[in-house]
Design a protein around this motif. Structure first.
Motif, PDB file in Angstrom:
ATOM      1  N   GLY A 127       0.978  -1.140   0.052  1.00 43.79           N
ATOM      2  CA  GLY A 127      -0.031  -0.022   0.132  1.00 43.79           C
ATOM      3  C   GLY A 127       0.865   1.287   0.089  1.00 43.79           C
ATOM      4  O   GLY A 127       0.501   2.364  -0.910  1.00 43.79           O
ATOM      5  N   ALA A 128       1.897   1.359   0.715  1.00 47.81           N
ATOM      6  CA  ALA A 128       2.564   2.459   1.051  1.00 47.81           C
ATOM      7  C   ALA A 128       3.563   2.666  -0.317  1.00 47.81           C
ATOM      8  O   ALA A 128       3.528   3.713  -0.801  1.00 47.81           O
ATOM      9  N   ALA A 129       3.839   1.716  -0.984  1.00 48.51           N
ATOM     10  CA  ALA A 129       4.532   1.556  -2.348  1.00 48.51           C
ATOM     11  C   ALA A 129       3.725   2.224  -3.274  1.00 48.51           C
ATOM     12  O   ALA A 129       4.193   3.159  -4.116  1.00 48.51           O
ATOM     13  N   ALA A 130       2.230   1.760  -3.351  1.00 38.55           N
ATOM     14  CA  ALA A 130       1.075   2.480  -4.064  1.00 38.55           C
ATOM     15  C   ALA A 130       1.200   3.934  -4.105  1.00 38.55           C
ATOM     16  O   ALA A 130       0.982   4.639  -5.129  1.00 38.55           O
ATOM     17  N   ARG A 131       1.067   4.302  -2.776  1.00 38.31           N
ATOM     18  CA  ARG A 131       0.993   5.604  -2.489  1.00 38.31           C
ATOM     19  C   ARG A 131       2.351   6.618  -3.060  1.00 38.31           C
ATOM     20  O   ARG A 131       2.105   7.477  -3.713  1.00 38.31           O
ATOM     21  N   ALA A 132       3.546   5.789  -2.789  1.00 38.76           N
ATOM     22  CA  ALA A 132       4.800   6.406  -3.544  1.00 38.76           C
ATOM     23  C   ALA A 132       4.507   6.578  -5.097  1.00 38.76           C
ATOM     24  O   ALA A 132       5.028   7.885  -5.578  1.00 38.76           O
ATOM     25  N   MET A 133       4.098   5.667  -5.525  1.00 40.64           N
ATOM     26  CA  MET A 133       3.912   5.758  -7.040  1.00 40.64           C
ATOM     27  C   MET A 133       2.917   6.929  -7.712  1.00 40.64           C
ATOM     28  O   MET A 133       3.232   7.440  -8.501  1.00 40.64           O
ATOM     29  N   LYS A 134       2.041   6.835  -6.870  1.00 42.73           N
ATOM     30  CA  LYS A 134       0.809   7.747  -7.434  1.00 42.73           C
ATOM     31  C   LYS A 134       1.290   9.290  -7.168  1.00 42.73           C
ATOM     32  O   LYS A 134       0.977  10.042  -7.884  1.00 42.73           O
ATOM     33  N   THR A 135       2.280   9.619  -6.127  1.00 40.55           N
ATOM     34  CA  THR A 135       2.466  10.868  -6.046  1.00 40.55           C
ATOM     35  C   THR A 135       3.392  11.417  -6.894  1.00 40.55           C
ATOM     36  O   THR A 135       3.527  12.524  -7.160  1.00 40.55           O
ATOM     37  N   MET A 136       4.111  10.485  -7.515  1.00 45.52           N
ATOM     38  CA  MET A 136       4.986  10.658  -8.927  1.00 45.52           C
ATOM     39  C   MET A 136       4.551  10.458 -10.115  1.00 45.52           C
ATOM     40  O   MET A 136       5.149  10.596 -11.080  1.00 45.52           O
ATOM     41  N   GLY A 137       3.208   9.896 -10.195  1.00 43.07           N
ATOM     42  CA  GLY A 137       2.474   9.890 -11.506  1.00 43.07           C
ATOM     43  C   GLY A 137       2.716   8.519 -12.337  1.00 43.07           C
ATOM     44  O   GLY A 137       2.224   8.459 -13.309  1.00 43.07           O
ATOM     45  N   LEU A 138       3.373   7.414 -11.468  1.00 44.70           N
ATOM     46  CA  LEU A 138       3.741   6.112 -11.984  1.00 44.70           C
ATOM     47  C   LEU A 138       1.937   5.178 -11.898  1.00 44.70           C
ATOM     48  O   LEU A 138       1.477   5.593 -10.727  1.00 44.70           O
ATOM     49  N   GLN A 139       1.890   4.522 -12.636  1.00 45.55           N
ATOM     50  CA  GLN A 139       0.561   3.704 -12.653  1.00 45.55           C
ATOM     51  C   GLN A 139       0.621   2.195 -12.416  1.00 45.55           C
ATOM     52  O   GLN A 139      -0.071   1.404 -12.050  1.00 45.55           O
ATOM     53  N   GLN A 140       1.851   1.799 -13.105  1.00 43.62           N
ATOM     54  CA  GLN A 140       1.785   0.255 -13.132  1.00 43.62           C
ATOM     55  C   GLN A 140       2.611  -0.590 -11.965  1.00 43.62           C
ATOM     56  O   GLN A 140       3.956  -0.369 -11.871  1.00 43.62           O
ATOM     57  N   LEU A 141       1.697  -1.115 -11.265  1.00 46.56           N
ATOM     58  CA  LEU A 141       2.227  -1.939 -10.048  1.00 46.56           C
ATOM     59  C   LEU A 141       1.984  -3.486 -10.400  1.00 46.56           C
ATOM     60  O   LEU A 141       1.065  -4.096 -10.997  1.00 46.56           O
ATOM     61  N   VAL A 142       3.178  -4.353 -10.467  1.00 47.58           N
ATOM     62  CA  VAL A 142       3.242  -5.476 -10.708  1.00 47.58           C
ATOM     63  C   VAL A 142       3.865  -6.405  -9.431  1.00 47.58           C
ATOM     64  O   VAL A 142       5.046  -5.991  -8.852  1.00 47.58           O
ATOM     65  N   LEU A 143       3.030  -7.271  -8.801  1.00 48.72           N
ATOM     66  CA  LEU A 143       3.453  -7.996  -7.555  1.00 48.72           C
ATOM     67  C   LEU A 143       3.733  -9.346  -7.768  1.00 48.72           C
ATOM     68  O   LEU A 143       3.077 -10.209  -8.361  1.00 48.72           O
ATOM     69  N   VAL A 144       4.954  -9.890  -7.424  1.00 54.03           N
ATOM     70  CA  VAL A 144       5.387 -11.327  -7.801  1.00 54.03           C
ATOM     71  C   VAL A 144       5.273 -12.167  -6.510  1.00 54.03           C
ATOM     72  O   VAL A 144       5.781 -11.666  -5.519  1.00 54.03           O
ATOM     73  N   GLN A 145       4.304 -12.886  -6.513  1.00 54.10           N
ATOM     74  CA  GLN A 145       4.018 -13.710  -5.351  1.00 54.10           C
ATOM     75  C   GLN A 145       3.936 -13.169  -4.037  1.00 54.10           C
ATOM     76  O   GLN A 145       4.633 -13.197  -3.025  1.00 54.10           O
ATOM     77  N   PRO A 146       3.193 -12.166  -3.916  1.00 55.47           N
ATOM     78  CA  PRO A 146       2.984 -11.340  -2.453  1.00 55.47           C
ATOM     79  C   PRO A 146       2.510 -12.220  -1.579  1.00 55.47           C
ATOM     80  O   PRO A 146       1.745 -12.987  -1.882  1.00 55.47           O
ATOM     81  N   LYS A 147       2.810 -12.004  -0.303  1.00 58.42           N
ATOM     82  CA  LYS A 147       2.230 -13.236   0.836  1.00 58.42           C
ATOM     83  C   LYS A 147       0.908 -12.866   1.043  1.00 58.42           C
ATOM     84  O   LYS A 147       0.070 -13.724   1.289  1.00 58.42           O
ATOM     85  N   GLU A 148       0.484 -11.733   1.000  1.00 54.63           N
ATOM     86  CA  GLU A 148      -0.888 -11.408   1.159  1.00 54.63           C
ATOM     87  C   GLU A 148      -1.366 -10.210   0.476  1.00 54.63           C
ATOM     88  O   GLU A 148      -1.061  -9.040   0.369  1.00 54.63           O
ATOM     89  N   PHE A 149      -2.232 -10.542  -0.442  1.00 54.89           N
ATOM     90  CA  PHE A 149      -2.716  -9.387  -1.519  1.00 54.89           C
ATOM     91  C   PHE A 149      -4.054 -10.136  -2.173  1.00 54.89           C
ATOM     92  O   PHE A 149      -3.949 -11.076  -2.565  1.00 54.89           O
ATOM     93  N   PRO A 150      -5.283  -9.456  -2.065  1.00 51.11           N
ATOM     94  CA  PRO A 150      -5.609  -7.957  -1.457  1.00 51.11           C
ATOM     95  C   PRO A 150      -5.514  -7.987  -0.063  1.00 51.11           C
ATOM     96  O   PRO A 150      -5.675  -9.173   0.507  1.00 51.11           O
ATOM     97  N   SER A 151      -5.548  -6.822   0.607  1.00 51.24           N
ATOM     98  CA  SER A 151      -5.171  -6.768   2.020  1.00 51.24           C
ATOM     99  C   SER A 151      -5.923  -5.390   2.462  1.00 51.24           C
ATOM    100  O   SER A 151      -5.697  -4.412   1.631  1.00 51.24           O
TER     101      SER A 151
END
Length: 266
Positions: A27-51
């Motif tokens: 979630g914090a990484a998504a926030r960091a991305m949005k503040t800078m205008g990036l949109q594509q987030l890819v998760l490789v085998q996250p332990k817990e997602f959605p959350s």
């Protein structure tokens, strides 16, 4: 027009998180991305997602999380990318091209056809594995305080995304001055994707096995060295096709001599 160019660059940059342990960091990484205008987030085998924790820590960057892609391997995450930069605190096994975040700008300016690209972040505790780093053309290191280098994952994402935004803003400024990258370049001269380069590597490995040059039971450092060689070369699509054509001719030559030997004609 400048806004379109900025969006075009930022939309072609993936942020890839590998096996993230704490959903709050996603979630914090998504926030960091949005503040800078990036949109594509890819998760490789996250332990817990959605959350719910990821949603809470995103502070409103719900669109980034909603559109996040979940994949089973790093290779799947970056297979369509022409440039991959992996975050690394140190060189592993073999020296690899190492850059600082600000140098990402120079890399993209030097190779404008190397898009889309991915910037890859490893596990909170252990970073990226050696075989994952081998998929990267460059390793990026954030020069933190050597006496305390415990940089939070989301903070690292913020640093990198900030540099990407600076580059996008610079390109917007260049548009106003009339400078623009030629988008009509011959596709064959574009940088090869990871999928294409890995296909070349697998083809090369198969030929090396057939000729007895490579023993997969005792690989030693050969696969890593070959991956480094291909990463440093940053081959174009045309160059990959040339090399694969040559390897295919070797396959035919080996098969021809094997058949003739078995039939007693040699």
């Amino acid at each position: 027009m400048g806004d379109l160019k900025q969006a075009s660059l930022l939309q072609q940059i993936k942020i890839v998180l590998c096996q993230t342990s704490h959903p709050g960091n996603i979630g914090a990484a998504a926030r960091a991305m949005k503040t800078m205008g990036l949109q594509q987030l890819v998760l490789v085998q996250p332990k817990e997602f959605p959350s719910q924790e990821a949603l809470a820590r995103s502070s409103g960057a719900l669109d980034i999380l909603d559109n996040a892609q979940v994949v089973s391997s790093l290779q799947e995450a970056v297979e369509d990318c022409r440039l991959v930069i992996g975050t690394s605190s140190r060189s592993r096994t073999l020296p690899w091209p190492m850059v600082e975040p600000r140098e990402i700008k120079n890399i993209i300016e030097k190779e404008p056809s190397a898009l889309p690209m991915a910037i890859v972040f490893g596990r909170e505790s252990s970073g990226l594995l050696n075989e994952e780093l081998q998929l990267c053309h460059y390793h990026v290191n954030i020069p933190a305080n050597p006496d305390y280098m415990s940089l939070n994952l989301a903070a690292a994402v913020q640093v990198i995304c900030y540099e990407c935004r600076l580059l996008a803003l610079q390109q917007e400024s260049s548009l106003h001055s009339g400078a623009e990258v030629d988008s009509e370049a011959d596709d064959s001269e574009r940088k090869a994707t990871i999928q294409q380069t890995e296909g070349l590597y697998q083809h090369l490995e198969n030929v090396m096995i057939e000729t007895g040059f490579f023993d997969p039971q005792e690989p030693k450092l050969l696969p890593a060295r070959l991956h480094r060689l291909l990463a440093k070369a940053q081959l174009t699509e045309a160059e990959v096709n040339i090399l694969r054509g040559f390897l295919a001719s070797m396959n035919k030559h080996i098969k021809y001599h094997t058949v003739n030997k078995e039939s007693g004609e040699l």
